[in-house]
Design a protein around this motif. Structure first.
Motif, PDB file in Angstrom:
ATOM      1  N   UNK A  78       0.861  -1.174   0.000  1.00 32.86           N
ATOM      2  CA  UNK A  78       0.000   0.000   0.000  1.00 32.86           C
ATOM      3  C   UNK A  78       0.902   1.229   0.000  1.00 32.86           C
ATOM      4  N   UNK A  79       0.384   2.365  -0.477  1.00 29.38           N
ATOM      5  CA  UNK A  79       1.244   3.551  -0.573  1.00 29.38           C
ATOM      6  C   UNK A  79       1.960   3.920   0.727  1.00 29.38           C
ATOM      7  N   UNK A  80       1.255   3.855   1.868  1.00 27.92           N
ATOM      8  CA  UNK A  80       1.894   4.251   3.123  1.00 27.92           C
ATOM      9  C   UNK A  80       2.977   3.261   3.548  1.00 27.92           C
ATOM     10  N   UNK A  81       2.773   1.976   3.237  1.00 24.21           N
ATOM     11  CA  UNK A  81       3.767   0.961   3.580  1.00 24.21           C
ATOM     12  C   UNK A  81       5.028   1.157   2.750  1.00 24.21           C
ATOM     13  N   UNK A  82       4.852   1.385   1.445  1.00 24.62           N
ATOM     14  CA  UNK A  82       6.008   1.606   0.580  1.00 24.62           C
ATOM     15  C   UNK A  82       6.731   2.888   0.973  1.00 24.62           C
ATOM     16  N   UNK A  83       5.974   3.924   1.316  1.00 22.47           N
ATOM     17  CA  UNK A  83       6.601   5.175   1.745  1.00 22.47           C
ATOM     18  C   UNK A  83       7.464   4.945   2.983  1.00 22.47           C
ATOM     19  N   UNK A  84       6.979   4.104   3.896  1.00 20.48           N
ATOM     20  CA  UNK A  84       7.749   3.809   5.098  1.00 20.48           C
ATOM     21  C   UNK A  84       9.081   3.151   4.790  1.00 20.48           C
ATOM     22  N   UNK A  85       9.092   2.320   3.749  1.00 21.91           N
ATOM     23  CA  UNK A  85      10.341   1.661   3.340  1.00 21.91           C
ATOM     24  C   UNK A  85      11.286   2.661   2.678  1.00 21.91           C
ATOM     25  N   UNK A  86      10.773   3.409   1.709  1.00 21.93           N
ATOM     26  CA  UNK A  86      11.638   4.329   0.963  1.00 21.93           C
ATOM     27  C   UNK A  86      12.107   5.511   1.804  1.00 21.93           C
ATOM     28  N   UNK A  87      11.406   5.806   2.881  1.00 18.13           N
ATOM     29  CA  UNK A  87      11.829   6.904   3.751  1.00 18.13           C
ATOM     30  C   UNK A  87      12.674   6.418   4.921  1.00 18.13           C
ATOM     31  N   UNK A  88      12.919   5.120   5.013  1.00 20.21           N
ATOM     32  CA  UNK A  88      13.709   4.575   6.120  1.00 20.21           C
ATOM     33  C   UNK A  88      15.196   4.726   5.807  1.00 20.21           C
ATOM     34  N   UNK A  89      15.967   5.322   6.691  1.00 20.73           N
ATOM     35  CA  UNK A  89      17.384   5.579   6.398  1.00 20.73           C
ATOM     36  C   UNK A  89      18.223   4.322   6.200  1.00 20.73           C
TER      37      UNK A  89
ATOM     38  N   UNK B 259      22.841   9.578  -2.017  1.00 20.78           N
ATOM     39  CA  UNK B 259      22.318  10.739  -2.752  1.00 20.78           C
ATOM     40  C   UNK B 259      20.901  10.478  -3.283  1.00 20.78           C
ATOM     41  N   UNK B 260      20.606   9.236  -3.667  1.00 20.28           N
ATOM     42  CA  UNK B 260      19.262   8.911  -4.139  1.00 20.28           C
ATOM     43  C   UNK B 260      18.263   8.954  -2.981  1.00 20.28           C
ATOM     44  N   UNK B 261      18.693   8.463  -1.825  1.00 19.78           N
ATOM     45  CA  UNK B 261      17.819   8.503  -0.647  1.00 19.78           C
ATOM     46  C   UNK B 261      17.493   9.942  -0.261  1.00 19.78           C
ATOM     47  N   UNK B 262      18.502  10.811  -0.284  1.00 15.75           N
ATOM     48  CA  UNK B 262      18.280  12.215   0.067  1.00 15.75           C
ATOM     49  C   UNK B 262      17.358  12.889  -0.944  1.00 15.75           C
ATOM     50  N   UNK B 263      17.442  12.471  -2.190  1.00 14.69           N
ATOM     51  CA  UNK B 263      16.552  13.010  -3.222  1.00 14.69           C
ATOM     52  C   UNK B 263      15.103  12.620  -2.930  1.00 14.69           C
ATOM     53  N   UNK B 264      14.891  11.382  -2.485  1.00 14.81           N
ATOM     54  CA  UNK B 264      13.546  10.923  -2.134  1.00 14.81           C
ATOM     55  C   UNK B 264      13.014  11.691  -0.928  1.00 14.81           C
TER      56      UNK B 264
END
Length: 322
Positions: free
Chosen positions: A57-68, A93-98
């Motif tokens: 789900x969008x919130x679950x994926x966001x939690x993964x991509x926003x996890x350091x 650098x890709x993580x910081x872009x996200x």
């Protein structure tokens, strides 16, 4: 507490490569400013599931991509990002872009809008790649053939179309087809047939999962299977599971299609929920191929630009494909 997607352990010390592939692809799409809704739709179509085996789900994926941790980082007590010493699934650098995209959208982000024609039904007429959902720079919904990348080779990147234009055209064609008495009479039986096909695909997925599990047990027990042979067999089973799961989910959409008498089809289409319209499109159409516009900025959508392959069942076999 479930582990973080992409890692084998709660300490984020070992990467699970099969899941890391999904994170890298999702991160690439997010950096291209795709919304989380379309990205999770794509992940579901590709067979990626959460650590609990559920669709993203969008919130679950966001939690993964926003996890350091996915960039080998951690936050200190004062909130600063520092190197954790762990593995990096994506570059810092890709993580910081996200994260920057998250901050940009935090104050004014509305819910992702639904797409009627997402999934394997829509393909590029030039190269055959599945069209992705891709909002324009001003936020208008759209579809495009994704350009070829190392992770996802094959797309030509030469076809783009506004979702509103394509959905309006497809709606008109579907309503015209459904208005034919011979089609309306057979639609109930056709729905049951596609649901039967979906069940058969699900059965094949369960069987492949069992074979994959046995393969791992046999290899670990020293069956004599080489590592190269084990990896090759595991990849083939993973591919089979992913493709059949995607097709089963696609076909199962027809359960939401109306099969009784609909007095005013046009009115129904205008007000029906997206899942019901998706079901009807899936029931009637096997493939929608989209070609480049005749000229830049063209708003014309017709049979020269969109080729429809109708499902061939019963009396509808006599219906010519556009």
């Amino acid at each position: 507490m479930p582990r973080l997607y992409g890692f084998e352990d709660m300490a984020y010390g070992r990467v699970r490569e099969a899941e890391a592939e999904g994170i890298r692809a999702a991160a690439s799409r997010r950096r291209a400013r795709q919304a989380f809704g379309p990205i999770t739709e794509w992940m579901t179509e590709e067979g990626y599931v959460t650590t609990l085996g559920n669709p993203f789900k969008p919130d679950v994926l966001a939690g993964v991509l926003h996890h350091p941790a996915i960039a080998g980082l951690k936050r200190t007590e004062d909130g600063k990002l520092v190197d954790s010493g762990g593995p990096r699934i994506i570059p810092v650098e890709e993580y910081l872009e996200i994260l920057a995209i998250k901050e940009e959208n935090s104050s004014a982000k509305g819910p992702d809008r639904e797409y009627l024609l997402s999934g394997p039904i829509s393909v590029c007429g030039l190269c055959g790649a599945t069209l992705g959902t891709s909002p324009s720079n001003v936020g208008a919904r759209g579809h495009r053939c994704p350009p070829s990348t190392a992770q996802h080779p094959g797309g030509c990147g030469k076809v783009r179309i506004k979702a509103d234009l394509l959905e309006t055209y497809i709606g008109e064609q579907v309503m015209g087809e459904l208005a034919k008495p011979e089609v309306a009479e057979l639609i109930g039986a056709a729905r049951e047939e596609l649901l039967r096909q979906a069940k058969e695909l699900e059965k094949q997925v369960r069987s492949a999962r069992q074979r994959q599990k046995k393969l791992g047990v046999d290899y670990a027990a020293g069956s004599g299977l080489s590592l190269a042979a084990f990896k090759a067999a595991d990849r083939e089973l993973t591919k089979l599971i992913r493709e059949n799961s995607t097709q089963a989910r696609f076909l199962n959409q027809v359960k939401h299609a109306p099969v009784g008498d609909v007095p005013d089809l046009v009115r129904w289409w205008k007000h029906a929920p997206v899942k019901a319209k998706k079901g009807l499109v899936t029931l009637l159409l096997e493939r929608i191929a989209v070609y480049p516009a005749a000229s830049r900025g063209s708003r014309t959508v017709d049979s020269d630009r969109v080729a429809l392959k109708w499902r061939q069942w019963g009396a509808a076999e006599e219906t010519p494909s556009t």
